[in-house]
Structure formats: C-alpha cells, structure tokens
Design a protein around this motif. Sequence first.
Motif, PDB file in Angstrom:
ATOM      1  N   UNK A  68       0.795  -1.398   0.153  1.00 11.66           N
ATOM      2  CA  UNK A  68      -0.160  -0.096   0.346  1.00 11.66           C
ATOM      3  C   UNK A  68       1.074   1.247   0.702  1.00 11.66           C
ATOM      4  N   UNK A  69       0.837   1.995  -1.222  1.00 14.01           N
ATOM      5  CA  UNK A  69       1.830   3.142  -1.315  1.00 14.01           C
ATOM      6  C   UNK A  69       0.706   4.202  -1.288  1.00 14.01           C
ATOM      7  N   UNK A  92      -2.392   3.575  -3.727  1.00 14.90           N
ATOM      8  CA  UNK A  92      -2.361   2.657  -4.765  1.00 14.90           C
ATOM      9  C   UNK A  92      -2.177   0.486  -3.532  1.00 14.90           C
ATOM     10  N   UNK A  93      -3.064   0.096  -4.799  1.00 16.04           N
ATOM     11  CA  UNK A  93      -2.976  -0.750  -3.666  1.00 16.04           C
ATOM     12  C   UNK A  93      -2.036  -2.281  -4.268  1.00 16.04           C
ATOM     13  N   UNK A  94      -1.350  -3.150  -4.089  1.00 12.93           N
ATOM     14  CA  UNK A  94      -0.935  -3.728  -5.274  1.00 12.93           C
ATOM     15  C   UNK A  94      -0.836  -5.532  -4.596  1.00 12.93           C
ATOM     16  N   UNK A  95      -2.074  -6.583  -5.124  1.00 18.08           N
ATOM     17  CA  UNK A  95      -2.516  -7.439  -4.759  1.00 18.08           C
ATOM     18  C   UNK A  95      -1.974  -8.379  -5.225  1.00 18.08           C
ATOM     19  N   UNK A  96      -0.463  -9.454  -4.799  1.00 20.30           N
ATOM     20  CA  UNK A  96      -0.435 -10.410  -5.105  1.00 20.30           C
ATOM     21  C   UNK A  96      -0.419 -12.309  -4.702  1.00 20.30           C
ATOM     22  N   UNK A 108      -4.338  -1.227  -8.465  1.00 18.58           N
ATOM     23  CA  UNK A 108      -4.821   0.070  -8.604  1.00 18.58           C
ATOM     24  C   UNK A 108      -4.082   1.128  -7.916  1.00 18.58           C
ATOM     25  N   UNK A 109      -4.741   2.080  -8.697  1.00 16.50           N
ATOM     26  CA  UNK A 109      -4.004   4.049  -8.152  1.00 16.50           C
ATOM     27  C   UNK A 109      -5.566   4.086  -8.096  1.00 16.50           C
ATOM     28  N   UNK A 110      -5.618   5.167  -6.987  1.00 18.54           N
ATOM     29  CA  UNK A 110      -7.335   5.781  -6.941  1.00 18.54           C
ATOM     30  C   UNK A 110      -7.273   6.796  -6.230  1.00 18.54           C
TER      31      UNK A 110
END
Length: 257
Positions: A68-69, A92-96, A108-110
């Motif tokens: 989470x950035x 920005x949330x990056x899920x792997x 996803x960035x929002x």
Amino acid sequence: MSITKEEELIGMKKASEAVACTLREMSDHAKPGMTTKELDEFGAKILAGFGAKSAPYLTYGFPGYTCISVNNEFCHGIPSDKTILKEGDLVNIDVSAELDGYWSDNGNSFVLGKDIHQHQQLVDASRQILHKAIHNIKGGVRISDIGYLIETEAKKYGYKVIKNLTGHGVGRSLHEEPGEIANYRDKYNQARFRKNSVVAIETFISTTSSYADTLKDGWTMVGNKGGFMAQHEHTIVVTDGVPMILTEMNGINNYTN
C-alpha cells in the motif's frame, strides 16, 4: 506459465478471483482516518477467506500482506499503523497471492474521496493506457511494441513512464518468463508475446520521474525526481485476439472511489 490444459486455466482463474476481489474490496473499504496497516489486515482476511497466501510475503518476506503506497510513494509501500489515510490521497494497492500452486497479481491506484489535490487525471490516464495496451496484445506481438505504446500514450497525456518498473510473466510463481515487460520500447528485448502465456501487464505513469529509487526501509520506492505515479495492473492470458483478463472483476477500468 503457459496454459496447456483446462485445469491450469481453472487454477489461474481461482487465484485471480482471490486477488481481484481482495483488491476491489480493499479499494472500497479505504477511508480517511484509517491506517494502511488496518487496510492491509482487512485485505489479509479476504485473501484468507479464499485460502490464498500473500505472494510478496511468501516470495520476499515482505512485511505486510499487500503493498500500500500513498502519495509520493510509488510502489512497495509497507503497511503501517503510522500512515493514516487522508481525503484526497493518491493511494496504490497491489495485491498478489498464491492459491493451490497458482499465482496472480493486480494493482489499482485511486484518489481517496474528493480529488482535492488533482490526482484524478493521472489515475484516469493510467487506467486508459492499461486498457489500450491490453487490447493490443496477442500472440506474436513484440513485447517492446507494447512498451512503446504505453510510453507514447503517456506522453500524449503529458506524463512519463518509470523505466525500472515493469510487468512480468506470472502463474507458477510471482515472476516468470518472459521476464520484464517494460513501459517503453526496450530495443534489446526481441521477445514476443506467446499465445496461451500468462502475464501481468502494468502501467507506471509518472508526473515528473523516469526512475524509481528504494528508500532506506528496503522496500518503498519513490521517484528519482519526486512527483506522483499511478499504477494499474491486470493478469491476462494471451490469445490470438483480445486477451482473457483474469483479474477483470477488480473493476479498475470503471472504478471510482
């Protein structure tokens, strides 16, 4: 990986459903006043509900379940009880994750709440560029040509791309062949997308920087010239036509927070 039988496609679809649903629910759940650690723990429960395991933790020992950035952090941000989300933040949330031997990745960035800092245009550009890039991928297309498309589109919007962050192959591990799928034309990369291969396509669209540097925490990356960055990512299966977007249910192509 390359899809060679139906059970592999089913496995990839299940892993992709886990990460896509987690990303969508985390994006919906994010609110001003919440810490990024609280948001990460919320995501961890969703992953666990699918029986999925955090890929960055499994692969690299990352100190969190998801990345989470926030704002000037470009990627790989560590969830923290000291980082409190605020109205207008660029998140920005990056899920792997891994599920039953299959790995999938999405991001996803929002803008959180109202766009008081004018980040929405950057977010929209990243989403639209990812959509266009994916719809130009099919078996036989040069990987470098998609990189050229992404960079050209970014320039049209007045933005840059981050050259040391890339998409990648995925499937039986988090990072696989064809290795780096850059956001610019890498003239040294003569590889082509192969039909039935699984890849994670990512945009890294930036306001001022062209490279990302790692902070002293060993994980978080920021721009070499500052600014902001939006990232969007889908895991896809390459076909002879329009790719199969395995993580489509994350809704990043039509999502507004």
